[in-house]
Design a protein around this motif. Sequence first.
Motif, PDB file in Angstrom:
ATOM      1  N   MET A   1      37.620  44.744  54.142  1.00 17.20           N
ATOM      2  CA  MET A   1      38.169  43.726  53.572  1.00 17.20           C
ATOM      3  C   MET A   1      37.583  43.555  52.282  1.00 17.20           C
ATOM      4  O   MET A   1      38.113  42.965  51.278  1.00 17.20           O
ATOM      5  CB  MET A   1      37.719  42.515  54.577  1.00 17.20           C
ATOM      6  N   ASP A   3      36.162  45.854  50.347  1.00 16.61           N
ATOM      7  CA  ASP A   3      36.766  46.983  49.452  1.00 16.61           C
ATOM      8  C   ASP A   3      38.117  46.228  49.093  1.00 16.61           C
ATOM      9  O   ASP A   3      38.467  46.697  47.755  1.00 16.61           O
ATOM     10  CB  ASP A   3      37.045  48.112  50.256  1.00 16.61           C
ATOM     11  N   LEU A   4      39.175  45.887  49.766  1.00 15.63           N
ATOM     12  CA  LEU A   4      40.370  45.175  49.332  1.00 15.63           C
ATOM     13  C   LEU A   4      40.143  44.246  48.268  1.00 15.63           C
ATOM     14  O   LEU A   4      40.993  44.387  47.231  1.00 15.63           O
ATOM     15  CB  LEU A   4      41.186  44.800  50.306  1.00 15.63           C
ATOM     16  N   ILE A   7      39.231  46.118  44.754  1.00 20.66           N
ATOM     17  CA  ILE A   7      40.063  46.636  44.445  1.00 20.66           C
ATOM     18  C   ILE A   7      41.233  45.732  43.852  1.00 20.66           C
ATOM     19  O   ILE A   7      41.802  45.985  42.791  1.00 20.66           O
ATOM     20  CB  ILE A   7      41.225  47.650  45.704  1.00 20.66           C
ATOM     21  N   LEU A  11      42.486  45.899  40.013  1.00 22.51           N
ATOM     22  CA  LEU A  11      43.984  45.609  39.693  1.00 22.51           C
ATOM     23  C   LEU A  11      44.326  44.485  38.729  1.00 22.51           C
ATOM     24  O   LEU A  11      45.133  44.563  37.973  1.00 22.51           O
ATOM     25  CB  LEU A  11      44.826  45.542  40.919  1.00 22.51           C
ATOM     26  N   PHE A 101      38.764  53.910  34.742  1.00 24.30           N
ATOM     27  CA  PHE A 101      38.524  53.781  36.085  1.00 24.30           C
ATOM     28  C   PHE A 101      37.899  54.936  36.599  1.00 24.30           C
ATOM     29  O   PHE A 101      37.284  55.022  37.630  1.00 24.30           O
ATOM     30  CB  PHE A 101      39.622  53.003  36.977  1.00 24.30           C
ATOM     31  N   LEU A 105      34.379  55.426  38.271  1.00 22.18           N
ATOM     32  CA  LEU A 105      34.016  55.993  39.608  1.00 22.18           C
ATOM     33  C   LEU A 105      33.295  57.384  39.713  1.00 22.18           C
ATOM     34  O   LEU A 105      32.212  57.116  40.592  1.00 22.18           O
ATOM     35  CB  LEU A 105      35.563  56.695  40.412  1.00 22.18           C
ATOM     36  N   LEU A 121      32.007  50.960  46.040  1.00 19.50           N
ATOM     37  CA  LEU A 121      33.138  50.603  44.811  1.00 19.50           C
ATOM     38  C   LEU A 121      32.479  49.450  44.015  1.00 19.50           C
ATOM     39  O   LEU A 121      32.778  49.193  43.148  1.00 19.50           O
ATOM     40  CB  LEU A 121      34.371  50.082  45.558  1.00 19.50           C
TER      41      LEU A 121
ATOM     42  N   THR B 169      39.050  51.103  58.360  1.00 15.78           N
ATOM     43  CA  THR B 169      37.968  51.844  57.543  1.00 15.78           C
ATOM     44  C   THR B 169      38.634  52.170  56.295  1.00 15.78           C
ATOM     45  O   THR B 169      37.673  51.743  55.058  1.00 15.78           O
ATOM     46  CB  THR B 169      37.477  52.903  57.860  1.00 15.78           C
ATOM     47  N   ALA B 171      41.612  50.476  54.459  1.00 18.19           N
ATOM     48  CA  ALA B 171      42.606  49.767  54.179  1.00 18.19           C
ATOM     49  C   ALA B 171      42.874  49.906  52.913  1.00 18.19           C
ATOM     50  O   ALA B 171      44.171  49.922  52.500  1.00 18.19           O
ATOM     51  CB  ALA B 171      42.323  48.158  54.583  1.00 18.19           C
ATOM     52  N   PRO B 172      42.002  49.769  51.722  1.00 23.37           N
ATOM     53  CA  PRO B 172      42.447  49.829  50.308  1.00 23.37           C
ATOM     54  C   PRO B 172      43.299  51.013  49.985  1.00 23.37           C
ATOM     55  O   PRO B 172      44.323  50.701  49.459  1.00 23.37           O
ATOM     56  CB  PRO B 172      41.012  49.927  49.637  1.00 23.37           C
ATOM     57  N   ALA B 175      46.828  50.436  51.712  1.00 19.57           N
ATOM     58  CA  ALA B 175      47.626  49.604  51.226  1.00 19.57           C
ATOM     59  C   ALA B 175      48.027  49.961  49.676  1.00 19.57           C
ATOM     60  O   ALA B 175      49.229  49.576  49.385  1.00 19.57           O
ATOM     61  CB  ALA B 175      46.593  48.175  51.048  1.00 19.57           C
ATOM     62  N   MET B 176      47.295  50.408  48.739  1.00 22.83           N
ATOM     63  CA  MET B 176      47.821  50.909  47.678  1.00 22.83           C
ATOM     64  C   MET B 176      48.917  51.811  47.674  1.00 22.83           C
ATOM     65  O   MET B 176      49.828  52.000  47.026  1.00 22.83           O
ATOM     66  CB  MET B 176      46.425  51.479  46.939  1.00 22.83           C
ATOM     67  N   VAL B 299      40.096  55.967  45.435  1.00 22.85           N
ATOM     68  CA  VAL B 299      39.327  55.253  46.188  1.00 22.85           C
ATOM     69  C   VAL B 299      39.293  55.541  47.602  1.00 22.85           C
ATOM     70  O   VAL B 299      40.245  55.274  48.299  1.00 22.85           O
ATOM     71  CB  VAL B 299      39.882  53.809  46.187  1.00 22.85           C
ATOM     72  N   GLN B 300      38.385  56.593  47.766  1.00 22.71           N
ATOM     73  CA  GLN B 300      38.417  56.912  49.266  1.00 22.71           C
ATOM     74  C   GLN B 300      36.812  56.835  49.878  1.00 22.71           C
ATOM     75  O   GLN B 300      35.962  57.242  48.873  1.00 22.71           O
ATOM     76  CB  GLN B 300      38.901  58.335  49.414  1.00 22.71           C
TER      77      GLN B 300
END
Lengths: 211, 300
Positions: A1, A3-4, A7, A11, A101, A105, A121, B169, B171-172, B175-176, B299-300
């Motif tokens: 969550m 992480d989302l 992200i 974005l 990006f 990373l 992240l 684990t 989701a990003p 989802a992307m 992103v992994q």
Amino acid sequence: MLDLLIIMVVLTNLRLLATSRIESLISWAGIQGMVLGIFALLSRWKHLEPDIFVVGLAAFSFKGIVIPAMLFRLVVAVRSKREADPYVGFIASNLIGLLAFVGALWLGHRLPIPGNDMSNLVLPATLFSIFSGLFLIISRKNAISQVIGFLTMENGTFVLGVGTLYYAPFLVEIGALLDILVAVLVWSVLIRYMNRAFHGITTEQLTKLKG
Amino acid sequence: MITNLFHPLLALIFAPLMRGIINKTKAFFAGRLGPPLLQPYYDLKKLLKKGCVYSKTTGFVFVLAPVAGVALCVLCLLFLPCGNLPALISFQGDLIFIVYLLGIMRFLTVLAAMDTGSAFEGMGASREVAFSALAEPTMLFGLAALARKAESFSLTPMMHRITAEVWLTDAPTLAMVIAGLLLVFLAENSRIPVDDPATHLELTMIHEVMILDHSGVDLGFIEYASALKMWILGSLIIGLAVPIRSGIIWADIFSVLVGLIALAILVGVIESIMARFRMRLVPQLLIGACIFSIIGFLVQ
């Protein structure tokens, strides 16, 4: 969550690099602020201390609502709708952002922060936000875009601050939030003056100021 | 072995239904009754009964393209798993193979369009190729992200490994990739906001331009192939978005069907609430899609 949410910050940065309308820039910066507020709250949801709660709520309301509202009023006052012709085009900006990006990373994995138990992240997102902010400042001519660039940079440091909030003092975060509030206030006054003096707010005209 | 046949059979039977559902959803939003749910089947039946008209300028490519389109789609379905339904044939690297089968299909459609000698169809072909050149990297990067996650270059094991735990684990990434693939799905199937399948206004058409000269059985084949293509890209998305891997064959079939119906309804909703983009904005949209899947890959 979490992480989302990080992200989503990434974005929104890319979205900021890709848009030409000032209103859209401000709204996306506001959305980014709201995401950051939610991120701060959720990051320590299980042991939610009062100080973290205040930081999250303050970020959500200042970055997400108050500052965008101030900037929207500024847009109405100076009647500036678009970033007319930026130094770097929008698709090119996005591609440069994507490369940045990748770089962030890579750098983020090489620089592990001691005690960063949040997510790997956090650091890349921080570096990327700072880069996008700087890039917005140097590649756009409209003064309001540059303010957004500064806000984006600050949002980057906020991600880092919240990512390591166990160790960063609460006063620093709140202090930074108040600082940018005052900064935006000062900018809106300056941009109004600029508009009055030059009949426009492109920063190119500032070179005429030299005496 | 018999279970491996389920997914291709489902696709062959139900693919045109997705269009029917999209049209019904659009009609619902517009407050109309809309065409019947099975209208795409009636259209196919009608077209298959008719004869074809060929212009004197066209050669064998023009006749070949519609048949080859259906054949390539069916071939593609043999290599395509959906969720827990395995593919009939699978080998390491089949995900790239599928992308290129779709590429060959597009190539033949473009050749057939050029074969008519009409400047108008040439323009449509040029647009189609330009946009799919942008859509292809998105798909490859998305599949590469999944291959990296599942540590397999074959779709069947990949789909097996993407379970609900992976969603918790990673989701990003998922989802992307789904966001990127959804935009490719809209672009490749010429749906709004990239292209409007309902319009026949010359200036705005992309895909529809190329098939203007086809008639009768050929047109029916093209319509059926595009329905199958929609199913192919849709089942890739649904395989990721619906992580139900029960192992009970009927439950898996049910989840796939419900997922695809939901996808069709989603497309209908998107078409109802959005306008078609100006042609100038389409590359930006596709680059955005590409950025989604590249971020998913990174992103992994």
